[in-house]
Design a protein around this motif. Structure first.
Motif, short mmCIF file in Angstrom:
data_model
loop_
_atom_site.label_atom_id
_atom_site.label_comp_id
_atom_site.label_asym_id
_atom_site.label_seq_id
_atom_site.Cartn_x
_atom_site.Cartn_y
_atom_site.Cartn_z
N ASP A 108 41.90 37.15 42.89
CA ASP A 108 42.01 36.89 41.42
C ASP A 108 42.68 38.11 40.94
OD1 ASP A 108 41.38 34.48 41.42
OD2 ASP A 108 39.46 34.84 40.46
N ALA A 109 42.17 39.47 41.41
CA ALA A 109 42.56 40.65 41.05
C ALA A 109 44.10 40.82 41.60
CB ALA A 109 41.78 41.79 41.26
N VAL A 110 44.20 40.48 42.71
CA VAL A 110 45.51 40.66 43.62
C VAL A 110 46.36 39.65 42.79
CG1 VAL A 110 46.84 40.29 45.76
CG2 VAL A 110 44.48 41.28 45.66
N GLU A 111 46.14 38.45 42.23
CA GLU A 111 46.88 37.56 41.53
C GLU A 111 47.76 38.40 40.42
OE1 GLU A 111 45.44 33.86 40.96
OE2 GLU A 111 47.17 32.90 41.36
N ARG A 112 46.62 39.00 39.91
CA ARG A 112 46.91 39.53 38.43
C ARG A 112 47.88 40.84 38.63
NH1 ARG A 112 41.61 38.42 37.05
NH2 ARG A 112 40.91 40.49 37.65
N ALA A 113 47.49 41.62 39.46
CA ALA A 113 48.30 42.82 39.78
C ALA A 113 49.80 42.42 40.30
CB ALA A 113 47.47 43.60 40.93
N LEU A 114 49.85 41.26 41.15
CA LEU A 114 51.32 40.93 41.59
C LEU A 114 52.27 40.70 40.41
CD1 LEU A 114 50.22 38.74 44.74
CD2 LEU A 114 51.86 40.84 44.67
N ASP A 115 51.52 40.24 39.47
CA ASP A 115 52.44 39.89 38.00
C ASP A 115 53.44 38.49 38.40
OD1 ASP A 115 52.80 40.41 35.64
OD2 ASP A 115 54.28 42.17 35.83
#
Ligand SMILES: Cc1cc2nc3c(=O)[nH]c(=O)nc-3n(C[C@H](O)[C@H](O)[C@H](O)COP(=O)(O)OP(=O)(O)OC[C@H]3O[C@@H](n4cnc5c(N)ncnc54)[C@H](O)[C@@H]3O)c2cc1C
Length: 453
Positions: A108-115
Protein backbone atom coordinates in the motif's frame (compact mmCIF):
# COMPACT_ATOMS: atom_id res chain seq x y z
CA UNK A 1 9.46 2.33 -25.70
CA UNK A 2 6.92 1.09 -23.09
CA UNK A 3 8.62 -0.39 -20.04
CA UNK A 4 7.18 -2.29 -17.13
CA UNK A 5 8.84 -3.18 -13.87
CA UNK A 6 8.45 -6.70 -12.51
CA UNK A 7 9.12 -6.63 -8.78
CA UNK A 8 9.92 -10.17 -7.58
CA UNK A 9 9.26 -11.03 -3.94
CA UNK A 10 7.97 -14.49 -2.98
CA UNK A 11 7.72 -15.59 -6.61
CA UNK A 12 11.32 -16.32 -7.59
CA UNK A 13 10.61 -18.23 -10.77
CA UNK A 14 9.80 -17.66 -14.43
CA UNK A 15 7.19 -20.38 -15.09
CA UNK A 16 3.53 -20.30 -14.00
CA UNK A 17 3.93 -16.63 -13.12
CA UNK A 18 0.84 -14.54 -13.87
CA UNK A 19 2.44 -11.24 -12.83
CA UNK A 20 5.33 -11.85 -15.21
CA UNK A 21 2.91 -12.34 -18.09
CA UNK A 22 1.01 -9.22 -17.04
CA UNK A 23 4.27 -7.24 -17.08
CA UNK A 24 5.09 -8.60 -20.55
CA UNK A 25 1.64 -7.78 -21.88
CA UNK A 26 1.71 -4.28 -20.40
CA UNK A 27 5.04 -3.61 -22.10
CA UNK A 28 3.64 -4.85 -25.42
CA UNK A 29 5.60 -6.35 -28.34
CA UNK A 30 7.98 -3.40 -28.61
CA UNK A 31 8.46 -2.78 -24.92
CA UNK A 32 10.69 -4.33 -22.31
CA UNK A 33 10.53 -5.53 -18.73
CA UNK A 34 12.92 -4.65 -15.92
CA UNK A 35 13.08 -7.43 -13.31
CA UNK A 36 13.98 -6.27 -9.81
CA UNK A 37 14.36 -7.66 -6.31
CA UNK A 38 14.57 -5.32 -3.32
CA UNK A 39 16.55 -6.40 -0.28
CA UNK A 40 14.34 -4.92 2.40
CA UNK A 41 15.90 -4.68 5.84
CA UNK A 42 12.49 -5.21 7.44
CA UNK A 43 12.40 -8.75 6.02
CA UNK A 44 16.12 -9.44 5.71
CA UNK A 45 16.93 -8.40 9.29
CA UNK A 46 14.68 -10.87 11.13
CA UNK A 47 15.38 -13.77 8.72
CA UNK A 48 17.66 -16.39 10.16
CA UNK A 49 20.87 -17.26 8.36
CA UNK A 50 19.53 -20.41 6.62
CA UNK A 51 16.76 -18.38 4.99
CA UNK A 52 19.16 -15.59 4.02
CA UNK A 53 21.50 -18.03 2.40
CA UNK A 54 18.71 -19.86 0.59
CA UNK A 55 17.17 -16.60 -0.63
CA UNK A 56 20.50 -15.41 -2.02
CA UNK A 57 20.85 -18.77 -3.79
CA UNK A 58 17.36 -18.36 -5.30
CA UNK A 59 18.22 -14.84 -6.47
CA UNK A 60 21.44 -16.05 -8.09
CA UNK A 61 19.52 -18.82 -9.88
CA UNK A 62 16.85 -16.38 -11.04
CA UNK A 63 19.50 -13.95 -12.28
CA UNK A 64 21.14 -16.77 -14.24
CA UNK A 65 17.77 -17.74 -15.74
CA UNK A 66 17.34 -14.07 -16.75
CA UNK A 67 20.81 -14.00 -18.36
CA UNK A 68 22.03 -11.54 -15.76
CA UNK A 69 19.17 -9.05 -16.11
CA UNK A 70 17.94 -9.17 -12.50
CA UNK A 71 18.37 -5.81 -10.81
CA UNK A 72 19.13 -5.95 -7.10
CA UNK A 73 18.54 -2.87 -4.99
CA UNK A 74 18.44 -2.51 -1.23
CA UNK A 75 16.41 -0.17 0.94
CA UNK A 76 12.81 0.62 1.76
CA UNK A 77 10.60 -0.48 -1.17
CA UNK A 78 8.44 2.66 -0.92
CA UNK A 79 11.57 4.63 -1.82
CA UNK A 80 13.44 2.15 -4.04
CA UNK A 81 10.60 1.06 -6.36
CA UNK A 82 9.35 4.53 -7.36
CA UNK A 83 12.96 5.66 -7.83
CA UNK A 84 13.74 2.72 -10.12
CA UNK A 85 10.45 3.18 -11.98
CA UNK A 86 11.48 6.78 -12.72
CA UNK A 87 15.03 5.75 -13.64
CA UNK A 88 13.92 3.20 -16.26
CA UNK A 89 10.79 5.06 -17.34
CA UNK A 90 8.38 2.31 -16.25
CA UNK A 91 4.71 2.98 -16.81
CA UNK A 92 3.48 0.05 -14.69
CA UNK A 93 4.87 -1.97 -11.78
CA UNK A 94 3.81 -5.62 -11.52
CA UNK A 95 3.75 -7.88 -8.50
CA UNK A 96 2.18 -11.09 -7.23
CA UNK A 97 -0.12 -10.03 -4.38
CA UNK A 98 1.29 -10.47 -0.88
CA UNK A 99 -1.18 -11.59 1.80
CA UNK A 100 1.02 -11.17 4.88
CA UNK A 101 0.54 -8.28 7.32
CA UNK A 102 3.81 -6.49 6.55
CA UNK A 103 3.61 -7.20 2.80
CA UNK A 104 0.16 -5.66 2.55
CA UNK A 105 1.21 -2.50 4.39
CA UNK A 106 4.38 -2.27 2.33
CA UNK A 107 2.54 -2.64 -0.97
CA UNK A 108 0.00 0.00 0.00
CA UNK A 109 2.87 2.35 0.85
CA UNK A 110 4.59 1.62 -2.48
CA UNK A 111 1.33 2.16 -4.32
CA UNK A 112 0.91 5.59 -2.71
CA UNK A 113 4.53 6.52 -3.37
CA UNK A 114 4.28 5.48 -7.04
CA UNK A 115 1.66 8.12 -7.52
CA UNK A 116 0.45 7.92 -11.13
CA UNK A 117 2.35 4.73 -12.03
CA UNK A 118 -0.04 1.87 -11.22
CA UNK A 119 1.01 -1.05 -9.01
CA UNK A 120 -0.67 -4.05 -10.62
CA UNK A 121 -1.23 -7.14 -8.44
CA UNK A 122 -1.72 -10.35 -10.46
CA UNK A 123 -1.96 -13.77 -8.82
CA UNK A 124 -0.68 -14.75 -5.40
CA UNK A 125 1.53 -17.46 -3.92
CA UNK A 126 -1.53 -19.59 -3.16
CA UNK A 127 -3.95 -21.86 -5.00
CA UNK A 128 -6.79 -19.63 -3.87
CA UNK A 129 -5.97 -16.04 -2.96
CA UNK A 130 -6.42 -15.50 0.80
CA UNK A 131 -9.75 -13.91 1.69
CA UNK A 132 -11.64 -15.48 -1.23
CA UNK A 133 -13.04 -18.59 0.49
CA UNK A 134 -15.69 -17.69 3.03
CA UNK A 135 -18.70 -19.30 4.69
CA UNK A 136 -22.12 -18.84 3.08
CA UNK A 137 -22.65 -15.79 5.23
CA UNK A 138 -19.37 -14.29 4.10
CA UNK A 139 -17.42 -14.81 7.33
CA UNK A 140 -13.97 -16.41 7.44
CA UNK A 141 -13.59 -20.09 8.32
CA UNK A 142 -12.20 -20.78 11.79
CA UNK A 143 -11.51 -24.51 11.34
CA UNK A 144 -9.68 -26.43 8.64
CA UNK A 145 -12.12 -29.13 7.43
CA UNK A 146 -15.00 -26.89 6.32
CA UNK A 147 -12.45 -24.47 4.84
CA UNK A 148 -10.89 -27.29 2.81
CA UNK A 149 -14.31 -28.38 1.51
CA UNK A 150 -15.22 -24.86 0.40
CA UNK A 151 -11.70 -24.36 -0.96
CA UNK A 152 -11.99 -27.43 -3.20
CA UNK A 153 -15.41 -26.27 -4.37
CA UNK A 154 -14.00 -22.82 -5.17
CA UNK A 155 -11.22 -24.38 -7.27
CA UNK A 156 -8.29 -22.62 -8.90
CA UNK A 157 -7.00 -21.57 -12.28
CA UNK A 158 -4.78 -23.64 -14.53
CA UNK A 159 -1.07 -22.72 -14.45
CA UNK A 160 -0.11 -19.55 -16.32
CA UNK A 161 1.41 -19.96 -19.78
CA UNK A 162 5.15 -20.10 -20.56
CA UNK A 163 7.29 -16.98 -20.14
CA UNK A 164 7.71 -16.51 -23.87
CA UNK A 165 8.23 -13.27 -25.70
CA UNK A 166 9.51 -11.21 -22.77
CA UNK A 167 12.24 -8.70 -23.60
CA UNK A 168 14.23 -8.34 -20.40
CA UNK A 169 16.09 -5.07 -20.25
CA UNK A 170 19.76 -5.50 -19.44
CA UNK A 171 22.33 -3.00 -18.25
CA UNK A 172 20.28 -1.40 -15.47
CA UNK A 173 22.51 -0.65 -12.46
CA UNK A 174 22.38 -3.45 -9.91
CA UNK A 175 23.98 -3.76 -6.48
CA UNK A 176 26.25 -6.57 -5.44
CA UNK A 177 24.38 -9.08 -3.26
CA UNK A 178 25.58 -9.27 0.35
CA UNK A 179 27.88 -12.21 1.10
CA UNK A 180 25.93 -15.40 1.82
CA UNK A 181 26.20 -16.28 5.51
CA UNK A 182 27.97 -19.52 6.32
CA UNK A 183 25.49 -21.91 7.87
CA UNK A 184 26.09 -25.18 9.65
CA UNK A 185 22.84 -26.65 8.28
CA UNK A 186 22.80 -28.64 5.07
CA UNK A 187 20.38 -26.68 2.83
CA UNK A 188 18.53 -27.84 -0.28
CA UNK A 189 19.79 -26.56 -3.65
CA UNK A 190 18.18 -23.18 -4.37
CA UNK A 191 16.13 -21.92 -7.30
CA UNK A 192 13.39 -22.77 -9.76
CA UNK A 193 15.17 -25.58 -11.56
CA UNK A 194 15.99 -27.31 -8.26
CA UNK A 195 12.35 -26.94 -7.20
CA UNK A 196 11.04 -28.47 -10.41
CA UNK A 197 13.50 -31.34 -10.17
CA UNK A 198 12.55 -32.00 -6.52
CA UNK A 199 8.85 -32.02 -7.44
CA UNK A 200 9.32 -34.33 -10.46
CA UNK A 201 11.33 -36.76 -8.37
CA UNK A 202 8.75 -36.77 -5.58
CA UNK A 203 5.83 -37.14 -7.99
CA UNK A 204 7.41 -40.05 -9.84
CA UNK A 205 9.02 -41.91 -6.96
CA UNK A 206 7.46 -41.10 -3.59
CA UNK A 207 3.97 -39.75 -4.19
CA UNK A 208 2.36 -43.22 -4.52
CA UNK A 209 3.31 -43.99 -0.90
CA UNK A 210 2.63 -40.46 0.43
CA UNK A 211 -0.61 -41.24 2.28
CA UNK A 212 1.16 -43.73 4.56
CA UNK A 213 4.71 -42.38 4.33
CA UNK A 214 4.02 -38.74 5.15
CA UNK A 215 3.79 -39.40 8.88
CA UNK A 216 6.97 -41.46 9.18
CA UNK A 217 9.95 -39.18 9.79
CA UNK A 218 12.42 -42.04 9.37
CA UNK A 219 11.53 -42.41 5.69
CA UNK A 220 11.82 -39.93 2.80
CA UNK A 221 8.03 -39.82 2.61
CA UNK A 222 7.28 -36.15 1.94
CA UNK A 223 8.11 -33.79 -0.90
CA UNK A 224 10.49 -31.42 0.92
CA UNK A 225 9.11 -28.58 -1.20
CA UNK A 226 8.30 -26.18 1.63
CA UNK A 227 11.29 -23.86 1.16
CA UNK A 228 10.62 -23.71 -2.58
CA UNK A 229 6.96 -22.92 -2.00
CA UNK A 230 7.89 -20.30 0.57
CA UNK A 231 10.06 -18.40 -1.94
CA UNK A 232 7.83 -19.19 -4.89
CA UNK A 233 10.46 -21.16 -6.80
CA UNK A 234 7.47 -23.25 -7.82
CA UNK A 235 3.78 -22.35 -7.68
CA UNK A 236 1.36 -24.72 -5.90
CA UNK A 237 -0.83 -24.57 -9.00
CA UNK A 238 1.91 -26.30 -10.97
CA UNK A 239 1.73 -29.12 -8.42
CA UNK A 240 -2.07 -29.23 -8.34
CA UNK A 241 -2.24 -29.36 -12.14
CA UNK A 242 0.10 -32.36 -12.13
CA UNK A 243 -2.15 -34.07 -9.59
CA UNK A 244 -5.41 -33.21 -11.32
CA UNK A 245 -5.63 -36.46 -13.26
CA UNK A 246 -4.81 -38.61 -10.22
CA UNK A 247 -7.64 -40.18 -8.27
CA UNK A 248 -5.39 -41.73 -5.62
CA UNK A 249 -5.60 -41.23 -1.88
CA UNK A 250 -2.00 -39.99 -2.06
CA UNK A 251 -2.91 -37.18 -4.47
CA UNK A 252 -5.88 -36.23 -2.29
CA UNK A 253 -3.69 -36.11 0.82
CA UNK A 254 -1.05 -34.04 -0.90
CA UNK A 255 -3.64 -31.54 -2.10
CA UNK A 256 -4.94 -31.42 1.48
CA UNK A 257 -1.52 -30.31 2.67
CA UNK A 258 -1.55 -27.51 0.13
CA UNK A 259 -4.97 -26.66 1.55
CA UNK A 260 -3.42 -26.28 5.02
CA UNK A 261 -0.96 -23.83 3.54
CA UNK A 262 -3.78 -21.82 1.96
CA UNK A 263 -5.86 -22.08 5.15
CA UNK A 264 -3.19 -20.58 7.39
CA UNK A 265 -2.56 -17.78 4.88
CA UNK A 266 -6.30 -17.13 4.89
CA UNK A 267 -6.47 -17.02 8.71
CA UNK A 268 -3.55 -14.59 8.78
CA UNK A 269 -5.14 -12.48 6.07
CA UNK A 270 -8.31 -12.09 8.11
CA UNK A 271 -6.51 -11.78 11.44
CA UNK A 272 -3.12 -10.16 10.76
CA UNK A 273 -2.52 -9.65 14.47
CA UNK A 274 -2.47 -13.46 14.91
CA UNK A 275 1.14 -13.46 13.70
CA UNK A 276 2.07 -12.31 17.20
CA UNK A 277 -1.04 -12.61 19.31
CA UNK A 278 -3.13 -15.53 20.52
CA UNK A 279 -6.00 -16.36 18.21
CA UNK A 280 -7.80 -17.37 21.41
CA UNK A 281 -6.76 -14.48 23.65
CA UNK A 282 -8.16 -16.05 26.84
CA UNK A 283 -5.27 -18.54 26.77
CA UNK A 284 -2.69 -15.82 27.15
CA UNK A 285 -3.34 -15.93 30.90
CA UNK A 286 -2.38 -19.63 31.19
CA UNK A 287 0.65 -19.00 33.37
CA UNK A 288 4.01 -19.80 31.84
CA UNK A 289 7.32 -20.74 33.44
CA UNK A 290 10.29 -18.36 33.76
CA UNK A 291 13.50 -18.01 35.74
CA UNK A 292 16.89 -19.73 35.50
CA UNK A 293 15.55 -23.30 35.85
CA UNK A 294 12.99 -22.77 33.11
CA UNK A 295 15.68 -21.18 30.93
CA UNK A 296 17.94 -24.21 31.39
CA UNK A 297 15.10 -26.47 30.24
CA UNK A 298 14.47 -24.33 27.17
CA UNK A 299 18.17 -24.43 26.38
CA UNK A 300 18.03 -28.25 26.53
CA UNK A 301 15.11 -28.16 24.08
CA UNK A 302 16.92 -25.78 21.72
CA UNK A 303 20.03 -27.94 21.61
CA UNK A 304 18.31 -31.33 21.41
CA UNK A 305 19.26 -32.53 24.89
CA UNK A 306 15.93 -33.11 26.63
CA UNK A 307 16.41 -36.86 27.14
CA UNK A 308 13.30 -37.55 25.00
CA UNK A 309 14.76 -39.10 21.82
CA UNK A 310 12.15 -38.00 19.29
CA UNK A 311 12.23 -34.43 20.62
CA UNK A 312 16.01 -34.35 20.52
CA UNK A 313 16.12 -35.84 17.04
CA UNK A 314 13.70 -33.15 15.84
CA UNK A 315 15.64 -30.27 17.33
CA UNK A 316 18.90 -31.66 15.96
CA UNK A 317 17.32 -32.00 12.54
CA UNK A 318 16.32 -28.34 12.82
CA UNK A 319 19.94 -27.35 13.46
CA UNK A 320 21.33 -29.90 10.97
CA UNK A 321 19.02 -29.28 8.00
CA UNK A 322 17.11 -26.10 8.87
CA UNK A 323 14.06 -28.33 8.45
CA UNK A 324 11.96 -30.63 10.65
CA UNK A 325 9.51 -33.33 9.59
CA UNK A 326 5.89 -32.20 10.09
CA UNK A 327 4.98 -34.90 12.65
CA UNK A 328 8.05 -34.02 14.65
CA UNK A 329 7.34 -30.26 14.45
CA UNK A 330 4.11 -31.05 16.29
CA UNK A 331 5.88 -33.20 18.88
CA UNK A 332 8.67 -30.71 19.68
CA UNK A 333 6.22 -27.79 19.73
CA UNK A 334 3.90 -29.61 22.10
CA UNK A 335 6.89 -30.41 24.32
CA UNK A 336 7.96 -26.77 24.60
CA UNK A 337 4.45 -25.50 25.32
CA UNK A 338 2.97 -28.30 27.40
CA UNK A 339 5.93 -29.98 29.06
CA UNK A 340 8.13 -26.91 29.53
CA UNK A 341 5.21 -24.46 29.85
CA UNK A 342 6.52 -21.84 27.46
CA UNK A 343 4.47 -19.52 25.28
CA UNK A 344 4.08 -20.67 21.67
CA UNK A 345 5.52 -17.35 20.51
CA UNK A 346 8.89 -18.29 21.92
CA UNK A 347 9.07 -21.55 19.99
CA UNK A 348 7.73 -19.88 16.86
CA UNK A 349 10.54 -17.31 17.03
CA UNK A 350 13.15 -20.02 17.43
CA UNK A 351 11.75 -21.93 14.46
CA UNK A 352 11.64 -18.80 12.30
CA UNK A 353 15.30 -18.17 13.05
CA UNK A 354 16.40 -21.69 12.14
CA UNK A 355 14.02 -22.99 9.47
CA UNK A 356 14.86 -22.60 5.80
CA UNK A 357 11.12 -22.80 5.04
CA UNK A 358 10.17 -20.41 7.88
CA UNK A 359 6.89 -18.89 6.79
CA UNK A 360 4.89 -16.54 8.98
CA UNK A 361 1.44 -18.00 8.26
CA UNK A 362 2.33 -21.71 8.40
CA UNK A 363 4.74 -21.37 11.28
CA UNK A 364 2.78 -19.10 13.60
CA UNK A 365 -0.43 -21.02 12.99
CA UNK A 366 1.31 -24.39 13.18
CA UNK A 367 2.47 -23.32 16.63
CA UNK A 368 -0.90 -21.90 17.63
CA UNK A 369 -2.57 -25.14 16.48
CA UNK A 370 -0.28 -27.26 18.65
CA UNK A 371 -0.53 -24.88 21.60
CA UNK A 372 -4.32 -25.05 21.40
CA UNK A 373 -4.51 -21.27 21.09
CA UNK A 374 -5.31 -21.30 17.38
CA UNK A 375 -7.49 -23.13 14.89
CA UNK A 376 -7.45 -26.66 16.32
CA UNK A 377 -11.00 -27.87 16.80
CA UNK A 378 -10.04 -30.06 19.79
CA UNK A 379 -7.67 -27.72 21.46
CA UNK A 380 -5.66 -27.67 24.61
CA UNK A 381 -6.06 -31.16 25.97
CA UNK A 382 -4.18 -32.57 23.01
CA UNK A 383 -0.80 -33.17 24.68
CA UNK A 384 1.61 -35.17 22.57
CA UNK A 385 3.34 -37.95 24.49
CA UNK A 386 6.88 -37.99 23.07
CA UNK A 387 7.40 -41.65 23.89
CA UNK A 388 4.22 -43.08 22.38
CA UNK A 389 4.50 -40.72 19.40
CA UNK A 390 8.06 -41.93 18.87
CA UNK A 391 7.06 -45.58 19.04
CA UNK A 392 4.12 -45.10 16.71
CA UNK A 393 5.71 -42.98 14.01
CA UNK A 394 9.34 -44.08 14.25
CA UNK A 395 8.88 -47.73 15.20
CA UNK A 396 12.34 -48.86 14.12
CA UNK A 397 13.98 -45.78 15.58
CA UNK A 398 15.45 -44.91 12.16
CA UNK A 399 14.79 -41.18 12.56
CA UNK A 400 16.13 -41.03 16.09
CA UNK A 401 19.22 -42.99 15.13
CA UNK A 402 19.89 -40.66 12.21
CA UNK A 403 19.96 -37.57 14.41
CA UNK A 404 20.99 -38.87 17.82
CA UNK A 405 24.18 -40.89 17.35
CA UNK A 406 24.38 -41.70 21.08
CA UNK A 407 21.37 -44.01 20.55
CA UNK A 408 22.50 -45.68 17.34
CA UNK A 409 23.40 -49.00 18.91
CA UNK A 410 20.14 -49.51 20.78
CA UNK A 411 17.62 -52.16 19.93
CA UNK A 412 14.52 -50.51 18.38
CA UNK A 413 12.43 -51.46 21.38
CA UNK A 414 14.58 -49.25 23.63
CA UNK A 415 15.22 -46.33 21.30
CA UNK A 416 12.35 -44.19 22.55
CA UNK A 417 12.98 -45.08 26.21
CA UNK A 418 16.75 -45.43 26.31
CA UNK A 419 16.73 -45.61 30.12
CA UNK A 420 15.18 -49.11 29.75
CA UNK A 421 18.16 -50.43 27.74
CA UNK A 422 19.86 -53.42 29.41
CA UNK A 423 23.15 -51.55 29.76
CA UNK A 424 21.42 -48.42 31.10
CA UNK A 425 21.36 -45.03 29.45
CA UNK A 426 24.02 -44.85 26.70
CA UNK A 427 27.03 -42.69 27.52
CA UNK A 428 26.59 -39.04 26.68
CA UNK A 429 22.80 -39.12 26.38
CA UNK A 430 20.89 -37.12 29.05
CA UNK A 431 18.22 -38.33 31.48
CA UNK A 432 14.73 -36.98 30.70
CA UNK A 433 14.68 -33.38 31.90
CA UNK A 434 11.05 -33.57 33.05
CA UNK A 435 8.45 -36.15 34.06
CA UNK A 436 6.05 -36.04 31.10
CA UNK A 437 3.04 -37.44 33.01
CA UNK A 438 3.45 -34.79 35.71
CA UNK A 439 3.95 -31.87 33.30
CA UNK A 440 0.92 -32.98 31.33
CA UNK A 441 -1.21 -32.69 34.47
CA UNK A 442 0.29 -29.27 35.25
CA UNK A 443 -0.58 -28.07 31.74
CA UNK A 444 -4.12 -29.40 31.92
CA UNK A 445 -4.67 -27.89 35.41
CA UNK A 446 -3.54 -24.49 34.19
CA UNK A 447 -5.84 -24.84 31.22
CA UNK A 448 -8.81 -25.80 33.40
CA UNK A 449 -8.14 -22.78 35.64
CA UNK A 450 -7.98 -20.30 32.79
CA UNK A 451 -11.15 -21.76 31.26
CA UNK A 452 -12.97 -21.45 34.56
CA UNK A 453 -12.02 -17.78 34.43
C1 LIG B 1 4.89 -26.03 14.76
C2 LIG B 1 4.87 -26.05 13.25
C3 LIG B 1 5.57 -25.11 12.52
C4 LIG B 1 5.54 -25.12 11.12
N1 LIG B 1 6.24 -24.16 10.44
C5 LIG B 1 6.20 -24.14 9.08
C6 LIG B 1 6.88 -23.14 8.35
O1 LIG B 1 7.50 -22.23 8.91
N2 LIG B 1 6.84 -23.20 6.98
C7 LIG B 1 6.15 -24.18 6.32
O2 LIG B 1 6.14 -24.19 5.09
N3 LIG B 1 5.47 -25.12 7.00
C8 LIG B 1 5.48 -25.14 8.35
N4 LIG B 1 4.81 -26.11 9.02
C9 LIG B 1 4.00 -27.08 8.26
C10 LIG B 1 4.72 -28.39 7.86
O3 LIG B 1 5.40 -28.92 8.94
C11 LIG B 1 5.72 -28.17 6.70
O4 LIG B 1 5.11 -27.45 5.66
C12 LIG B 1 6.18 -29.51 6.14
O5 LIG B 1 6.80 -30.26 7.16
C13 LIG B 1 7.15 -29.28 5.01
O6 LIG B 1 7.67 -30.49 4.53
P1 LIG B 1 7.32 -31.00 3.08
O7 LIG B 1 7.49 -29.93 2.09
O8 LIG B 1 8.09 -32.26 2.86
O9 LIG B 1 5.76 -31.34 3.27
P2 LIG B 1 4.76 -32.21 2.38
O10 LIG B 1 4.14 -33.20 3.29
O11 LIG B 1 5.41 -32.72 1.17
O12 LIG B 1 3.62 -31.16 2.03
C14 LIG B 1 3.62 -30.39 0.83
C15 LIG B 1 3.48 -28.94 1.14
O13 LIG B 1 2.24 -28.67 1.77
C16 LIG B 1 2.39 -27.61 2.71
N5 LIG B 1 2.09 -28.12 4.05
C17 LIG B 1 2.22 -29.39 4.50
N6 LIG B 1 1.80 -29.48 5.77
C18 LIG B 1 1.42 -28.26 6.14
C19 LIG B 1 0.89 -27.70 7.33
N7 LIG B 1 0.64 -28.45 8.42
N8 LIG B 1 0.64 -26.38 7.37
C20 LIG B 1 0.86 -25.61 6.29
N9 LIG B 1 1.36 -26.07 5.13
C21 LIG B 1 1.62 -27.38 5.06
C22 LIG B 1 3.84 -27.17 2.65
O14 LIG B 1 3.94 -26.07 1.80
C23 LIG B 1 4.54 -28.40 2.09
O15 LIG B 1 5.73 -28.08 1.42
C24 LIG B 1 4.80 -26.11 10.44
C25 LIG B 1 4.11 -27.06 11.18
C26 LIG B 1 4.13 -27.05 12.56
C27 LIG B 1 3.38 -28.09 13.33
Amino acid sequence: MPTSLLWFRRDLRLHDHPALLAARDAAGPDGDVVPVFVLDERLWGPSGEPRRRFLLGCLAALDADLDGALVLRSGAPARVIPQLAREVGATTVHVSADAGPYGRRRDDAVERALDDVPLVRTGSPYLVTPGRVTTRTGTPFQVFSPFARAWREHGWRAPAGPPDGVRWRTGVRSEEPPPAPEVAADLPPAGEQAARTAWARFRDERLPAYAEGRDLPGTAGTSRLSAYLKYGCIHPRTLAADLAGERSEAARRYTDELAWRDFYADVLWHRPESAREYLKPELRGMGYDSGPDAEALVRAWETGRTGFPIVDAGMRQLLGEAYVHNRVRMIVASFLVKDLHQEWTRGARFFMRHLVDGDLASNQHGWQWVAGTGTDASPYYRVFNPITQGKKFDPEGAYVKQWVPELRDLDPKHVHEPWTAPGGLPTGYPEPIVDHAHERRVALDRYARVRAG
